[in-house]
Design an enzyme around this catalytic site. Structure first.
Site, PDB file in Angstrom:
ATOM      1  N   LYS A  63       0.836  -1.210   0.000  1.00 37.19           N
ATOM      2  CA  LYS A  63       0.000   0.000   0.000  1.00 37.19           C
ATOM      3  C   LYS A  63       0.868   1.256   0.000  1.00 37.19           C
ATOM      4  CE  LYS A  63      -3.738  -2.497   2.210  1.00 37.19           C
ATOM      5  NZ  LYS A  63      -4.366  -2.946   3.453  1.00 37.19           N
ATOM      6  N   GLN A 107      -4.430  -1.453   9.718  1.00 39.76           N
ATOM      7  CA  GLN A 107      -4.339  -2.776   9.102  1.00 39.76           C
ATOM      8  C   GLN A 107      -4.915  -3.831  10.058  1.00 39.76           C
ATOM      9  OE1 GLN A 107      -3.221  -3.388   5.909  1.00 39.76           O
ATOM     10  NE2 GLN A 107      -3.864  -5.497   6.217  1.00 39.76           N
ATOM     11  N   ASP A 130     -10.932   3.032   4.539  1.00 39.79           N
ATOM     12  CA  ASP A 130     -11.278   1.607   4.496  1.00 39.79           C
ATOM     13  C   ASP A 130     -12.801   1.409   4.563  1.00 39.79           C
ATOM     14  OD1 ASP A 130      -9.615  -0.485   3.992  1.00 39.79           O
ATOM     15  OD2 ASP A 130      -8.887  -0.716   6.048  1.00 39.79           O
TER      16      ASP A 130
END
Ligand code: NAP
Length: 317
Positions: A63, A107, A130
């Site tokens: 990422k 994450q 997200d």
């Protein structure tokens, strides 16, 4: 009449997620560069990682590298596995307050001792790239603007860009996680598909999945979706990302294409495989996403797109 020999057997066309991901990334890079030129704005992504999970480290690395390559600003905050919920909440507060940070991603999975819900709810919904904050989950369910989780958003982009007709199509999603199955159901419903969600308590799974024009497998079980689960000609999206370590397994799952997978297992100890039994399903499906090179690259591309969107929305551009 011509008969097909073994090697000419009919195979599903590849639905090339990697190619579509490149297309999305090119578009993002173009817009990022325009944003810098016209407004002096460089979208920024902060990725928080807790603990030493090697898979998480690989995902976060990818990422960060992708954001840099597209002209975004990115930073990684790596915290020790002993981090307490309160400490992580403080880190998020700081990122929420920082002007240069447009997108925040924590994450997952987090160490068990950390209260995941509290952490996800602490992220500013306007920086929640997200799309896991309850406000964004609610916005998606209500059909309002917000942030859509990257994996389902990527699958949706793939279907649309590949010209798959969603209106009135029967879509079946196997898996009901908050990350993939549920948000994808909302997106497909919004596009007027008729959506069925299956899970571990679904009875006669193949009977349900065989009705689907579009079948999405998001389970985390190697080869769960077999030929018998697929309607002939259906579009099959394989979200699963599993490690296959057995050479015998590779022979069974990949058939006449096993050799290259066995080579990967010998070199790296494992090969990446989805939830679909490739050798069986490619003989029945019309189009199929590969693993790797299908949904994975789309997820990263959509994270970049969400970060760009966050930067624009925050400045009302
Ligand atoms: P998850 O949270 O573990 O959810 C799995 C779902 O599968 C659950 O809803 C579960 O049902 C269902 N399930 C389990 N066994 C089943 C069975 N035998 N029959 C039918 N349904 C069954 O998983 P996830 O986070 O959604 O991830 C799913 C897979 O996608 C994993 O392999 C993950 O690594 C991969 N993934 C890939 C990407 C990408 O970018 N490519 C992104 C995210 C996830 P219950 O709800 O009843 O337990």
């Amino acid at each position: 009449m011509m008969t097909l020999c073994q090697s000419e057997e009919r195979r599903a066309t590849v639905l090339d997620g990697a190619r579509v991901a490149e297309e999305i990334k090119r578009e993002v890079a173009g817009e990022v560069s325009r944003l810098r030129e016209t407004h002096g704005v460089r979208p920024g992504l902060a990725v928080v990682r807790v603990g030493d999970d090697p898979a998480s480290a690989v995902y976060v690395g990818s990422k960060i590298r992708t954001s840099e390559s597209l002209g975004l600003r990115s930073e990684q905050i790596a915290l020790s596995a002993e981090t307490k919920t309160d400490q992580l909440l403080q880190t998020i507060d700081t990122l929420n307050a920082r002007e240069a940070v447009d997108g925040i991603l924590v994450q997952l999975p987090l160490p068990l001792a950390i209260d995941e819900s509290k952490v996800l709810e602490a992220i500013d919904p306007g920086k929640d790239v997200d799309g896991f904050h309850p406000l964004n989950v609610g916005n998606l369910a209500l059909g309002r603007a917000g942030f859509v989780p990257c994996t389902p958003a990527g699958i949706y982009e793939l279907l649309v860009r590949e010209g798959v007709s969603l209106r009135g199509a029967r879509a079946c999603i196997v898996g009901r996680s908050n990350i993939v199955g549920r948000p994808l159901a909302q997106l497909l419903l919004r596009a007027d598909a008729t959506v069925t969600i299956c899970h571990s308590r679904t009875t006669n799974l193949s009977e349900v999945t065989r009705t689907a024009d579009i079948l999405i497998a998001a389970v985390g079980r190697i080869g769960l979706i077999r030929g018998e689960h697929v309607k002939p000609g259906a579009i099959v999206i394989d979200v699963g990302m599993n490690r296959l370590t057995s050479e015998a397994g590779a022979r069974e799952l990949f058939g006449d294409r096993a050799a290259e997978r066995i080579e990967v297992i010998r070199k790296r100890g494992a090969t990446l495989i989805g939830d679909v039994h490739p050798a069986e399903v490619e003989k029945v499906a019309g189009r199929l996403t590969p693993v790797p090179g299908g949904v994975g690259p789309l997820t990263v591309a959509m994270l970049m797109k969400n970060t760009l969107l966050a930067a624009k929305r925050r400045r009302e551009l």
